[in-house]
Scaffold this active site. Structure first.
Site, PDB file in Angstrom:
ATOM      1  N   GLU A 295      62.496 -52.094 -48.749  1.00  0.00           N
ATOM      2  CA  GLU A 295      61.449 -53.048 -49.128  1.00  0.00           C
ATOM      3  C   GLU A 295      60.898 -52.740 -50.514  1.00  0.00           C
ATOM      4  O   GLU A 295      60.778 -53.624 -51.371  1.00  0.00           O
ATOM      5  CB  GLU A 295      60.311 -53.015 -48.109  1.00  0.00           C
ATOM      6  CG  GLU A 295      59.180 -53.979 -48.423  1.00  0.00           C
ATOM      7  CD  GLU A 295      59.663 -55.411 -48.379  1.00  0.00           C
ATOM      8  OE1 GLU A 295      59.613 -56.064 -49.446  1.00  0.00           O
ATOM      9  OE2 GLU A 295      60.105 -55.869 -47.324  1.00  0.00           O
ATOM     10  N   ASP A 299      61.240 -55.018 -53.984  1.00  0.00           N
ATOM     11  CA  ASP A 299      60.061 -55.503 -54.704  1.00  0.00           C
ATOM     12  C   ASP A 299      60.107 -55.137 -56.183  1.00  0.00           C
ATOM     13  O   ASP A 299      59.946 -55.991 -57.060  1.00  0.00           O
ATOM     14  CB  ASP A 299      58.786 -54.930 -54.071  1.00  0.00           C
ATOM     15  CG  ASP A 299      58.459 -55.554 -52.727  1.00  0.00           C
ATOM     16  OD1 ASP A 299      59.139 -56.521 -52.331  1.00  0.00           O
ATOM     17  OD2 ASP A 299      57.518 -55.074 -52.074  1.00  0.00           O
ATOM     18  N   SER A 513      60.151 -61.304 -48.114  1.00  0.00           N
ATOM     19  CA  SER A 513      59.816 -60.157 -48.951  1.00  0.00           C
ATOM     20  C   SER A 513      60.546 -60.223 -50.281  1.00  0.00           C
ATOM     21  O   SER A 513      60.184 -59.520 -51.227  1.00  0.00           O
ATOM     22  CB  SER A 513      60.171 -58.856 -48.237  1.00  0.00           C
ATOM     23  OG  SER A 513      61.530 -58.859 -47.874  1.00  0.00           O
TER      24      SER A 513
END
Length: 599
Positions: A295, A299, A513
């Site tokens: 994750e 990002d 995400s």
């Protein structure tokens, strides 16, 4: 008109009024049904220290909200006149009677070492469980989540002296059982095979894309170049001298790896090789380079890759370590999210856009807690910060269209089927980002969307949402959602098969995400354009998004195909205009830039 900041000392200087008596009987302040999946294990160790937070009412929050909507309304004369830290602290300060009453109540239990927020609206104390139980007339237990193994200390009800109820909004940790999860619905590595990309394939014609076309390879995997083409970013050169910055949040032991970022840059953004980002530790958070997070890497690679050379900040908030309750040596409240909000509100400078790819099922969050966190997010946006949140990866609830196997049940004891909105995505003061895939774009079938059961529909989306609801066949999903709730998402971006480097290897990741940091990078570029022309940053985006959607729809790529199944249904459908699947669609950067510079 600007508010005039007052020192917090003014509040405490006014503590001359008589406080209410604490001899009044305790009355239940809040009670909840334990969220599904949580199992009571044992009584909490009475000598374990916990950090207890007391939230005092913010009687003038409605004034903060008024200021926020005025400075975010493109048609208002105050547009862009963001508030200062001090002005916001004045607007959310509690009244003197509440400060005195809570202070004296704590002192009556021997608690005098108080840590107050700058506005005085939060008080933190460190006390043993035994004292917290006495003060709140409750009993704490150790609870374990059956699926994740997560362990927390919580109670299902607590009480306060009746005379104190009007002076305390909530006490935490008490009834909030965190189920915070990252929004990566799929994570597919393909390190041993090379995806077959036909480099001779003709580009795909997309009128809104850069030069009206997109590489055919973008239907196999998404790269920085694909996003630049799809969203008409190619040709814009930002400056690292304008001060535009992009921030990202990291929780749940998700750590952003420096070397993976360099590998990503070498592959997709060679000019960025050697550049890096700033890491800010919140409450002891670390950025462990030996355990790169999918994750976190997703990002930083896409938000910073799109926004390069603009500066990036990664907030790493202490996660949820296991607690050895038998040793009685660890202080832990398992609440990193609120820690981040508290930290940011104390800072003099904040990145002008911040993306978060984490959330909870709204129904698992006690109303008092959700409203208070949402109010904290409003304070951040009022300072000129665009807060972005992923909409979730389970459609209208659990992602399951089968009525026989769906698990969307209410948590109020009725066990009734109901759509499950996500929080903080449902907070009206943030911009919620849904997901698309393919070129031309359609809604990806896991994109979260729907209507809040806690927050009413804000005025800025009234017309758009009412138009959508009016077009729904009568009684569609009646009883499964609140048509008067805050609707989301607001905007969308690509959310499938992003090339990401993790642990020295590239693979593919999908989820909203991916959408949220993509939009964050684009907003940072828009802020760069405005700052380079002496204009303030965009700040809270939603009033502008809904105005553009209504008046300049060609600046947003309307998504009209797809749906978001879940809870035993096919979910909502994407349609012309705004919808609870992809919002107003995806960005056309070049046209948005022209609009942003004309404001």
């Amino acid at each position: 008109m600007r508010v005039i900041p007052l020192s917090i000392s003014f509040i405490f200087a006014a503590l001359a009024l008589a406080a209410p008596s604490f001899d009044s009987p305790h009355k239940v302040k809040e009670t909840v049904v334990p969220p599904r999946g949580w199992v009571k294990r044992s009584v909490a160790p009475r000598d374990l220290t916990i950090e207890l937070r007391v939230a005092l009412p913010q009687p003038n929050f409605y004034e903060l909200e008024r200021h926020l909507y005025e400075i975010s309304d493109p048609d208002h004369e105050r547009y862009g006149a963001h508030l200062s830290k001090e002005e916001i602290e004045q607007l959310v300060a509690p009244d003197s009677m509440s400060v005195e009453s809570v202070t004296e109540w704590l002192a009556s239990h021997g608690v005098t070492n108080l840590n107050r927020s700058p506005a005085g609206d939060w008080i933190k104390v460190h006390i043993p469980v035994s004292l917290a139980e006495e003060m709140l007339d409750t009993e704490y237990h150790i609870w374990v989540h059956a699926e994740t193994g997560k362990t927390v200390i919580r109670t299902t009800a607590y009480s306060l002296p009746e005379s104190l109820h009007s002076h305390v909004e909530l006490v935490h940790p008490t009834t909030y059982f965190p189920s915070t999860k990252r929004m990566s619905t799929s994570y597919h590595w393909s390190p041993e095979e090379t995806l077959k990309v036909d480099v001779t394939a003709e580009p795909i014609s997309v009128a809104s894309a850069t030069n009206g076309q997109v590489d055919a390879a973008c239907n196999t995997e998404i790269t920085i170049s694909c996003l630049q083409q799809i969203y008409n970013i190619d040709g814009y050169t930002p400056s690292n001298k304008t001060g535009s910055q992009v921030g990202l949040t990291g929780y749940l032991e998700q750590w952003a790896n420096y070397q993976d970022l360099q590998s990503f840059y070498a592959q997709q953004r060679p000019e960025a090789v050697g550049s890096n980002f700033t890491v800010i530790s919140v409450k002891g958070g670390v950025n462990n380079q030996s355990e790169p997070g999918v994750e976190a890497n997703l990002d930083v690679q896409y938000a910073y890759g799109l926004a390069y050379p603009l500066h990036g900040t990664f907030y790493t908030t202490a996660g949820r370590p296991p607690i050895d309750f038998d040793l009685h040596t660890t202080e832990n409240t398992n609440e990193p999210y609120l820690d981040w909000v508290d930290y940011v509100l104390k800072q003099d400078k904040i990145p002008q856009v911040i993306s978060t790819s984490y959330g909870d099922d709204e129904q698992t969050v006690p109303e008092s807690y959700a409203r208070r966190v949402c109010a904290g997010l409003a304070q951040i946006t009022a300072r000129g910060v665009s807060l972005l949140f992923s909409s979730g990866d389970f459609g209208v609830g659990d992602g399951d269209p089968n009525p026989e196997t769906q698990i969307c049940k209410t948590n109020d004891g009725r066990n009734a089927t109901r759509f499950m909105p996500s929080f903080p995505a449902s907070c009206p003061y943030v911009t919620t980002v849904g997901g698309t895939f393919h070129v031309p774009e359609v809604a990806v079938n896991f994109t979260g969307g729907g209507f809040s059961d806690l927050f009413p529909r804000p005025a800025y989306q009234k017309d758009a949402v009412e138009k959508y609801l009016a077009a729904l066949p009568q009684d569609t999903y009646k009883g499964l959602f609140d048509p008067n709730g805050r609707a989301y998402p607001d905007i969308s971006a690509q959310a499938s098969r992003f090339v990401v480097w993790v642990g020295g290897t590239s693979g593919h990741v999908g989820g909203t995400s991916a959408s949220s940091p993509t939009i964050a990078g684009i907003v940072a570029l828009l802020n760069d354009a405005r700052l380079s022309h002496g204009l303030p940053t965009l700040g809270f985006l939603n009033p502008l998004i809904y105005k553009i959607g209504a008046e300049n729809p060609d600046a947003l790529n309307d998504i009209t195909d797809g749906n978001n199944p879940g809870c035993g249904t096919t979910g909502f459908n994407a349609t012309k205009g705004w919808d609870p699947v992809t919002g107003y669609g995806t960005p056309n950067f070049a046209k948005l830039k022209d609009i942003a510079l004309a404001l």
